[in-house]
Design an enzyme around this catalytic site. Structure first.
Site, PDB file in Angstrom:
ATOM      1  N   GLY A  34      -6.109  -1.764   4.346  1.00  0.00           N
ATOM      2  CA  GLY A  34      -6.716  -3.013   4.774  1.00  0.00           C
ATOM      3  C   GLY A  34      -8.036  -2.832   5.479  1.00  0.00           C
ATOM      4  O   GLY A  34      -9.089  -2.709   4.853  1.00  0.00           O
ATOM      5  N   LYS A  70       7.711 -10.490   2.181  1.00  0.00           N
ATOM      6  CA  LYS A  70       8.847  -9.838   2.851  1.00  0.00           C
ATOM      7  C   LYS A  70      10.040 -10.796   3.002  1.00  0.00           C
ATOM      8  O   LYS A  70      10.536 -11.045   4.101  1.00  0.00           O
ATOM      9  CB  LYS A  70       8.430  -9.278   4.213  1.00  0.00           C
ATOM     10  CG  LYS A  70       7.355  -8.200   4.145  1.00  0.00           C
ATOM     11  CD  LYS A  70       7.045  -7.646   5.536  1.00  0.00           C
ATOM     12  CE  LYS A  70       5.984  -6.555   5.463  1.00  0.00           C
ATOM     13  NZ  LYS A  70       4.638  -7.094   5.143  1.00  0.00           N
ATOM     14  N   LEU A  71      10.510 -11.313   1.894  1.00  0.00           N
ATOM     15  CA  LEU A  71      11.607 -12.285   1.916  1.00  0.00           C
ATOM     16  C   LEU A  71      12.863 -11.679   2.537  1.00  0.00           C
ATOM     17  O   LEU A  71      13.243 -10.552   2.237  1.00  0.00           O
ATOM     18  CB  LEU A  71      11.904 -12.767   0.501  1.00  0.00           C
ATOM     19  CG  LEU A  71      10.744 -13.434  -0.247  1.00  0.00           C
ATOM     20  CD1 LEU A  71      11.178 -13.830  -1.650  1.00  0.00           C
ATOM     21  CD2 LEU A  71      10.213 -14.634   0.518  1.00  0.00           C
ATOM     22  N   THR A 130       5.762  -0.093   9.437  1.00  0.00           N
ATOM     23  CA  THR A 130       4.945   1.036   9.874  1.00  0.00           C
ATOM     24  C   THR A 130       4.370   0.850  11.269  1.00  0.00           C
ATOM     25  O   THR A 130       3.839   1.788  11.851  1.00  0.00           O
ATOM     26  CB  THR A 130       3.786   1.298   8.891  1.00  0.00           C
ATOM     27  OG1 THR A 130       3.017   0.112   8.746  1.00  0.00           O
ATOM     28  CG2 THR A 130       4.318   1.731   7.538  1.00  0.00           C
TER      29      THR A 130
END
EC number: 4.1.1.23
Length: 235
Positions: free
Chosen positions: A213, A61-62, A123
């Protein structure tokens, strides 16, 4: 059909990540490794998983000034990423810099560039949480605005919750990649996800990549859980 499920392996332990990846290779489409893993294990830890021959989703997530993001993106490409993330809120110049750097570095290495996808609204944020960080518009409107920005700036797609998939697909067309976390099978707990759907529901609405996940990694038998999801998707 290509398996759309990428397993989010959220751990700091390289041995656990590699063991999970080896166990799940035949049941999923790829593996997602993020900041938690990268800061503990560095590039070598990423390469240990990518070396298993499955697509790797490098989720860092740069979000920085364009030059910094471009330099970091070159390193991400060298990890062999198939998909990688930036923040859409970094702006058009940052998005373009990331995409250009990914393409340039991949060309130098003679490999395919990763799909650079832009994170819209996390999210873990519901409407109240989004308002706390300054989003004055409804979450869906913010996601659509950032999706348009990302597409216009050259990103391959975005990351959004399952609840926004249908609207973004209609807005951005069939070729814009929609990467969807917040996926929870009906038989699993919601955890910290506030905006989620089941894998089948998300696919029906137009999701391309399903990030899952704990319903898999925390299961008593991760391979069985992944196989169950695969069956639910008709794969």
């Amino acid at each position: 059909m290509i398996n759309p499920v990428y397993v989010a392996i959220d751990t700091t332990e390289a041995a656990r990540a590699i063991a999970l990846a080896e166990r799940l290779k035949g049941q999923v489409g790829g593996f997602k490794l993020g900041l938690e893993y990268f800061t503990a294990n560095g590039p070598a830890g990423m390469e240990a998983v990518s070396g298993l021959g499955m697509p790797l989703f490098v989720d860092l997530k740069l979000h920085d000034i364009p030059n910094t993001v471009a330099a970091a993106m070159k390193g991400v490409v060298r990890l062999g990423a198939a998909i990688t993330t930036i923040h859409a809120s970094g702006g058009a110049a940052m998005i373009r810099a990331a995409v250009d750097a990914a393409n340039d570095e991949a060309a130098k290495l003679g490999i395919a560039p990763p799909a650079v996808v832009a994170v819209t609204v996390l999210t873990s944020l519901d409407q109240a949480g989004a308002e706390q960080v300054g989003f004055e518009r409804p979450v869906l409107d913010q996601v659509k605005r950032l999706a348009t920005l990302a597409q216009d700036s050259g990103a391959a797609g975005i990351v959004c919750s399952p609840l926004e998939v249908e609207a973004v697909r209609a807005l951005c067309g069939p070729d814009f990649k929609l990467v969807i976390p917040g996926i929870r099978p009906a038989w699993s707990e919601a955890g910290d996800q506030k905006r989620f759907l089941t894998p089948a529901e998300a696919r029906a609405k137009g999701a391309d990549v399903l990030v899952i996940g704990r319903p898999i990694t925390a299961a008593a038998d991760p391979a069985e859980a992944a196989g169950r999801i695969k069956a639910e998707l008709g794969l």
